[in-house]
Design an enzyme around this catalytic site. Structure first.
Site, mmCIF file in Angstrom:
data_model
loop_
_atom_site.group_PDB
_atom_site.id
_atom_site.type_symbol
_atom_site.label_atom_id
_atom_site.label_comp_id
_atom_site.label_asym_id
_atom_site.label_seq_id
_atom_site.Cartn_x
_atom_site.Cartn_y
_atom_site.Cartn_z
ATOM 1 N N TYR A 237 -16.590 2.770 7.610
ATOM 2 C CA TYR A 237 -15.121 2.789 7.640
ATOM 3 C C TYR A 237 -14.627 3.378 8.956
ATOM 4 O O TYR A 237 -13.779 2.790 9.645
ATOM 5 C CB TYR A 237 -14.593 3.599 6.459
ATOM 6 C CG TYR A 237 -13.114 3.904 6.545
ATOM 7 C CD1 TYR A 237 -12.153 2.904 6.422
ATOM 8 C CD2 TYR A 237 -12.661 5.220 6.759
ATOM 9 C CE1 TYR A 237 -10.796 3.189 6.503
ATOM 10 C CE2 TYR A 237 -11.314 5.508 6.847
ATOM 11 C CZ TYR A 237 -10.382 4.487 6.719
ATOM 12 O OH TYR A 237 -9.043 4.778 6.814
ATOM 13 N N TRP B 152 -5.992 12.041 4.855
ATOM 14 C CA TRP B 152 -5.799 12.499 3.478
ATOM 15 C C TRP B 152 -4.453 12.005 2.920
ATOM 16 O O TRP B 152 -3.667 12.766 2.366
ATOM 17 C CB TRP B 152 -5.847 14.027 3.393
ATOM 18 C CG TRP B 152 -7.127 14.674 3.789
ATOM 19 C CD1 TRP B 152 -8.117 14.164 4.593
ATOM 20 C CD2 TRP B 152 -7.549 15.999 3.419
ATOM 21 N NE1 TRP B 152 -9.127 15.081 4.752
ATOM 22 C CE2 TRP B 152 -8.818 16.213 4.047
ATOM 23 C CE3 TRP B 152 -6.998 17.012 2.660
ATOM 24 C CZ2 TRP B 152 -9.531 17.417 3.911
ATOM 25 C CZ3 TRP B 152 -7.711 18.204 2.521
ATOM 26 C CH2 TRP B 152 -8.953 18.391 3.129
ATOM 27 N N ALA C 198 -5.162 -2.011 5.862
ATOM 28 C CA ALA C 198 -6.500 -1.561 6.253
ATOM 29 C C ALA C 198 -7.453 -1.731 5.080
ATOM 30 O O ALA C 198 -7.030 -1.785 3.924
ATOM 31 C CB ALA C 198 -6.474 -0.097 6.688
ATOM 32 N N TYR C 199 -8.719 -1.809 5.401
ATOM 33 C CA TYR C 199 -9.766 -1.743 4.381
ATOM 34 C C TYR C 199 -10.067 -0.258 4.210
ATOM 35 O O TYR C 199 -10.657 0.366 5.098
ATOM 36 C CB TYR C 199 -11.006 -2.505 4.844
ATOM 37 C CG TYR C 199 -12.101 -2.609 3.805
ATOM 38 C CD1 TYR C 199 -12.368 -3.818 3.178
ATOM 39 C CD2 TYR C 199 -12.875 -1.507 3.462
ATOM 40 C CE1 TYR C 199 -13.379 -3.924 2.225
ATOM 41 C CE2 TYR C 199 -13.872 -1.595 2.510
ATOM 42 C CZ TYR C 199 -14.123 -2.809 1.889
ATOM 43 O OH TYR C 199 -15.114 -2.905 0.949
ATOM 44 N N THR C 200 -9.647 0.337 3.104
ATOM 45 C CA THR C 200 -9.737 1.789 2.944
ATOM 46 C C THR C 200 -10.727 2.247 1.869
ATOM 47 O O THR C 200 -10.797 3.441 1.570
ATOM 48 C CB THR C 200 -8.354 2.369 2.610
ATOM 49 O OG1 THR C 200 -7.850 1.736 1.429
ATOM 50 C CG2 THR C 200 -7.383 2.158 3.758
ATOM 51 N N GLY D 59 0.827 -1.201 0.000
ATOM 52 C CA GLY D 59 0.000 0.000 0.000
ATOM 53 C C GLY D 59 0.863 1.253 0.000
ATOM 54 O O GLY D 59 2.090 1.196 -0.103
ATOM 55 N N GLN D 60 0.215 2.407 0.135
ATOM 56 C CA GLN D 60 0.950 3.672 0.060
ATOM 57 C C GLN D 60 1.997 3.797 1.168
ATOM 58 O O GLN D 60 3.177 4.086 0.906
ATOM 59 C CB GLN D 60 -0.030 4.844 0.140
ATOM 60 C CG GLN D 60 -0.975 4.955 -1.046
ATOM 61 C CD GLN D 60 -1.708 6.276 -1.055
ATOM 62 O OE1 GLN D 60 -1.215 7.282 -1.553
ATOM 63 N NE2 GLN D 60 -2.905 6.291 -0.485
ATOM 64 N N LEU D 61 1.572 3.581 2.408
ATOM 65 C CA LEU D 61 2.497 3.738 3.525
ATOM 66 C C LEU D 61 3.539 2.629 3.544
ATOM 67 O O LEU D 61 4.735 2.887 3.733
ATOM 68 C CB LEU D 61 1.720 3.761 4.849
ATOM 69 C CG LEU D 61 2.548 3.877 6.121
ATOM 70 C CD1 LEU D 61 3.441 5.113 6.093
ATOM 71 C CD2 LEU D 61 1.631 3.901 7.348
#
Length: 285
Positions: A127, A152, A62-64, A11-13
């Protein structure tokens, strides 16, 4: 050498942690994602945790899919809540430390000032509710854990607001963007650095922390900054959130107060526009 298990590594992080992992050669990173560490399968979590035997867990998974979660409640709860309860329990039993990433969506957005860590949560979406349940389970099952709420999030990896805006600005002459939801963006690379700075420090103070980049803007302001840095000509129009209905309700105001993380760990959030420029330069080297 401390062994660090990173979940949600694609993921992004997680991807940003991969980028700077080599700067911490005294840590042994094990990067996992949904294929080899699915958070909706408790037995697999337990088996993999016991096999890896980490000293530290950074849960980036996470489920984002915020809107999809309104219907996909069982899976969202399994990943954002029940899996965290399991991970936290495993960390307590094994003595491992746990860093868990949460969200501004635990708040309802009605505050007139930036949210502090001890403000009362009141999520308005599935969420947000599942992420809050994950926080509660995390602290109940592993009181020594650290939770970092952020907001964000964007990066050069994955799907996010910045990349979506750049794409749309290249395709359209006019864009309408919500101008009455206020917060501050978070460059995932900055958050990754914050987490590893905490892990590399000489102290571990458990509890909830807030982190985002510095600044207070709307999505409309954010889009205008993206346009300016990218030298796009697309016209950006501000509209109220009521004109752009979504299945999940977003907090109208979700600015996070970062005083605690500044005081305890000496972390100074970078101005959002500085980080945005860096990210966009990395997108187009």
């Amino acid at each position: 050498m401390k062994k660090i298990l990173v979940t949600g590594a694609n993921g992004q992080l997680g991807s940003e942690i991969k980028m700077i992992a080599s700067h911490y050669p005294h840590f042994d990173f094990i990067f996992t994602d949904i294929d080899d560490f699915p958070l909706d399968q408790t037995e697999v979590i337990v088996a993999n945790f016991n096999r890896i035997q980490p000293d530290i867990v950074i849960n980036c998974a996470a489920y984002t899919a915020v809107d999809k979660a309104e219907q996909d409640t069982v899976v969202a709860d399994a990943i954002n809540h029940l899996a965290i309860a399991t991970l936290a329990s495993l960390c307590t039993v094994s003595g491992a430390k746990l860093v868990h990433v949460s969200t501004d969506y635990v708040f309802d957005g009605s505050s007139p000032v930036a949210y502090k860590e001890d403000d009362v949560p009141n999520p308005k979406s599935v969420y947000g509710a599942t992420k809050l349940a994950g926080e509660i389970a995390c602290l109940k099952n592993c009181p020594e854990s650290i939770i970092i709420r952020t907001a964000w999030v964007y990066s050069e990896f994955g799907n996010n607001f910045v990349k979506t805006m750049l794409c749309l600005m290249s395709e359209r002459d006019t864009l309408s963007v919500v101008n009455d939801q206020i917060g501050s963006p978070t460059y995932a690379a900055d958050l990754a650095q914050v987490i590893l700075t905490i892990l590399d420090s000489t102290k571990w103070e458990s509890g909830i922390y807030h982190y985002s980049n510095a600044g207070e803007i709307s999505w409309f302001d954010f889009a205008k900054d993206i346009k300016e840095i990218a030298h796009k000509t697309c016209e950006i129009k501000g509209i109220p959130a009521a004109d752009y209905p979504t299945p999940a309700e977003r907090p109208a105001y979700s600015l996070l107060d970062k005083s605690k993380i500044k005081t305890i760990y000496g972390i100074e959030p970078i101005d959002y526009k500085v980080s945005l420029k860096i990210m966009m330069e990395r997108l187009t080297p």
